[in-house]
Design a protein around this motif. Structure first.
Motif, mmCIF file in Angstrom:
data_model
loop_
_atom_site.group_PDB
_atom_site.id
_atom_site.type_symbol
_atom_site.label_atom_id
_atom_site.label_comp_id
_atom_site.label_asym_id
_atom_site.label_seq_id
_atom_site.Cartn_x
_atom_site.Cartn_y
_atom_site.Cartn_z
ATOM 1 N N LEU A 129 19.730 54.933 20.156
ATOM 2 C CA LEU A 129 19.332 54.518 21.494
ATOM 3 C C LEU A 129 18.302 55.502 22.055
ATOM 4 O O LEU A 129 18.402 56.723 21.847
ATOM 5 C CB LEU A 129 20.536 54.484 22.428
ATOM 6 C CG LEU A 129 21.626 53.449 22.131
ATOM 7 C CD1 LEU A 129 22.800 53.661 23.084
ATOM 8 C CD2 LEU A 129 21.086 52.033 22.267
ATOM 9 N N THR A 130 17.332 54.968 22.774
ATOM 10 C CA THR A 130 16.404 55.833 23.497
ATOM 11 C C THR A 130 17.123 56.379 24.732
ATOM 12 O O THR A 130 18.207 55.889 25.112
ATOM 13 C CB THR A 130 15.157 55.049 23.930
ATOM 14 O OG1 THR A 130 15.541 54.044 24.865
ATOM 15 C CG2 THR A 130 14.475 54.403 22.730
ATOM 16 N N ARG A 131 16.544 57.378 25.362
ATOM 17 C CA ARG A 131 17.151 57.931 26.573
ATOM 18 C C ARG A 131 17.304 56.878 27.663
ATOM 19 O O ARG A 131 18.319 56.816 28.366
ATOM 20 C CB ARG A 131 16.300 59.086 27.092
ATOM 21 C CG ARG A 131 16.398 60.351 26.238
ATOM 22 C CD ARG A 131 15.623 61.490 26.891
ATOM 23 N NE ARG A 131 15.718 62.707 26.094
ATOM 24 C CZ ARG A 131 15.160 63.860 26.430
ATOM 25 N NH1 ARG A 131 14.457 63.937 27.566
ATOM 26 N NH2 ARG A 131 15.290 64.932 25.653
ATOM 27 N N GLN A 132 16.286 56.030 27.772
ATOM 28 C CA GLN A 132 16.328 54.995 28.798
ATOM 29 C C GLN A 132 17.434 53.977 28.498
ATOM 30 O O GLN A 132 18.170 53.560 29.390
ATOM 31 C CB GLN A 132 14.972 54.301 28.904
ATOM 32 C CG GLN A 132 14.902 53.283 30.036
ATOM 33 C CD GLN A 132 13.531 52.632 30.159
ATOM 34 O OE1 GLN A 132 12.647 52.898 29.348
ATOM 35 N NE2 GLN A 132 13.363 51.815 31.188
ATOM 36 N N TYR B 121 22.937 51.765 29.515
ATOM 37 C CA TYR B 121 24.300 51.468 29.067
ATOM 38 C C TYR B 121 25.320 52.238 29.894
ATOM 39 O O TYR B 121 26.412 51.744 30.199
ATOM 40 C CB TYR B 121 24.467 51.796 27.575
ATOM 41 C CG TYR B 121 24.071 50.654 26.660
ATOM 42 C CD1 TYR B 121 24.888 49.526 26.557
ATOM 43 C CD2 TYR B 121 22.904 50.695 25.916
ATOM 44 C CE1 TYR B 121 24.533 48.471 25.724
ATOM 45 C CE2 TYR B 121 22.531 49.648 25.090
ATOM 46 C CZ TYR B 121 23.343 48.527 24.990
ATOM 47 O OH TYR B 121 22.990 47.473 24.175
ATOM 48 N N GLN B 122 24.981 53.480 30.281
ATOM 49 C CA GLN B 122 25.884 54.253 31.123
ATOM 50 C C GLN B 122 26.038 53.599 32.493
ATOM 51 O O GLN B 122 27.140 53.546 33.058
ATOM 52 C CB GLN B 122 25.352 55.687 31.267
ATOM 53 C CG GLN B 122 25.495 56.508 29.991
ATOM 54 C CD GLN B 122 24.779 57.847 30.083
ATOM 55 O OE1 GLN B 122 23.953 58.077 30.979
ATOM 56 N NE2 GLN B 122 25.072 58.734 29.129
ATOM 57 N N GLN B 123 24.919 53.093 33.018
ATOM 58 C CA GLN B 123 24.988 52.388 34.299
ATOM 59 C C GLN B 123 25.833 51.117 34.185
ATOM 60 O O GLN B 123 26.627 50.797 35.078
ATOM 61 C CB GLN B 123 23.581 52.048 34.781
ATOM 62 C CG GLN B 123 22.747 53.258 35.171
ATOM 63 C CD GLN B 123 21.296 52.883 35.518
ATOM 64 O OE1 GLN B 123 20.927 51.714 35.388
ATOM 65 N NE2 GLN B 123 20.520 53.857 35.966
#
Length: 362
Positions: free
Chosen positions: A344-347, A352-354
């Motif tokens: 996964l990219t940082r974005q 996904y965290q959101q």
């Protein structure tokens, strides 16, 4: 002389999709006509036994399934009780008192068949066909080697115009019998005649084509009809195209063409159903999507509904294979695999965290 076995459905005059009642009625009608107690013609008994054998196989679901699949049922090892023990003849014929001799009378020849010339061996060849041919049916060509009677000498091994002479040492039997005694026990040894090599005749001038063997190697090419809905591993019987009989007057065996379907990278065959795997993203599994998938008739669009779970199977009705001797079609089953992202990219990770936080706050 052994004759080629007739198709059991033809013997009873019924179609191969006849139900139990039609089979029973057909047998009763023919048996009433040909039973030796009622019909005194010379061939009535043989005809009746053929009818009874056909009924014994087709009225038994297990034997019938084997016959429908392979084209024959080996009854050589069956007793009369095996064949006819479960059939209530009194119920079939309303107590007319017909003698069916299950204890060794009328049907005894099923247990002790007349041994005439030896029948030739059967041949099995495998034929691989594309899935499309299962749908349409059609003709396919098979090539196979086998031994047949020499066409010049008709299997006798002798040059035309020079008939063989009976072996004097065995008197035409092809066997040599020697006896000995030990105490009160008498032993008898039977071996092939060394003078004629078991043939019973002496060939003075061997056939120029087969060199006295009576048989020749032959590669045969013939067309086989593939029925619509042919099942995986089904054996198609072609009478009389097997190996030649070792006896001059014997009948050849049969050819059995074992049908297999060719590998198709698009599908896996399971009976009349086709299976296919499709990969979708997590987003498509959650939100739903449309897939462009192949069928045997061309590409179609399949909807993947929102919230589709991993390993869901989507059914597309009637896009599989036709049923053999039936009216139904199988389904195309699409096994959905949800691909989980590996990197996964940082974005993406932040999103996904959101999303995780939102789901926890519901």
């Amino acid at each position: 002389m052994e004759t080629a076995q007739r198709d059991y459905y033809d013997v009873l005059g019924i179609s191969n999709d006849a139900d139990e009642k039609k089979i029973k009625n057909a047998f009763r009608k023919l048996a009433m006509e040909y039973h030796p107690d009622r019909n005194k013609s010379p061939d009535a008994e043989a005809k009746f036994k053929e009818i009874a054998e056909a009924y014994a196989v087709l009225s038994d679901s297990k034997k019938r399934a084997e016959y429908d699949t392979r084209g024959y049922v080996d009854i050589s090892g069956f007793t009369t009780e095996d064949l006819f023990g479960d059939i209530n003849f009194d119920d079939l014929f309303g107590g007319l008192g017909f003698d069916f001799g299950l204890g060794g009378g009328l049907f005894d020849p099923f247990r002790h068949r007349h041994r005439g010339p030896v029948r030739g061996a059967n041949i099995e060849v495998e034929l691989r066909i594309p899935l499309k041919l299962v749908v349409t049916g059609g003709e396919e060509t098979v090539r196979f080697p086998h031994v047949k009677n020499c066409s010049v000498c008709n299997g006798s091994g002798t040059e035309p115009g020079h008939p063989p002479k009976q072996c004097k040492k065995c008197n035409g039997s092809g066997k040599k019998v020697s006896s000995s005694e030990k105490g009160r026990v008498k032993f008898q040894k039977i071996t092939s005649c060394t003078n004629c090599h078991g043939r019973g005749v002496i060939i003075n001038k061997p056939c120029h084509e087969c060199h006295g063997n009576g048989k020749v190697e032959h590669t045969e090419t013939l067309k086989v009809t593939i029925p619509i809905g042919v099942e995986e591993g089904m054996a198609l019987r072609v009478p009389g195209h097997g190996q030649a009989s070792p006896d001059v007057n014997g009948t050849p065996g049969d050819l059995y063409v074992i049908v297999r379907t060719l590998h198709d990278p698009r599908f896996e065959r399971r009976g009349i159903h086709l299976w296919r795997s499709e990969d979708i993203s997590v987003t498509d599994a959650v939100l739903g999507t449309k897939l462009r998938v192949p069928t045997l008739e061309g590409n179609i669009e399949v909807s993947v509904p929102p919230s589709t779970q991993p390993d869901t199977v989507l059914k597309v009705h009637n896009k599989g294979l036709p049923e053999f001797n039936g009216d139904e079609y199988g389904d195309l089953n699409i096994h959905v695999h949800v691909q989980i992202p590996v990197k996964l990219t940082r974005q993406e990770c932040k999103l996904y965290q959101q999303l995780d936080a939102l789901s926890k706050n519901k």
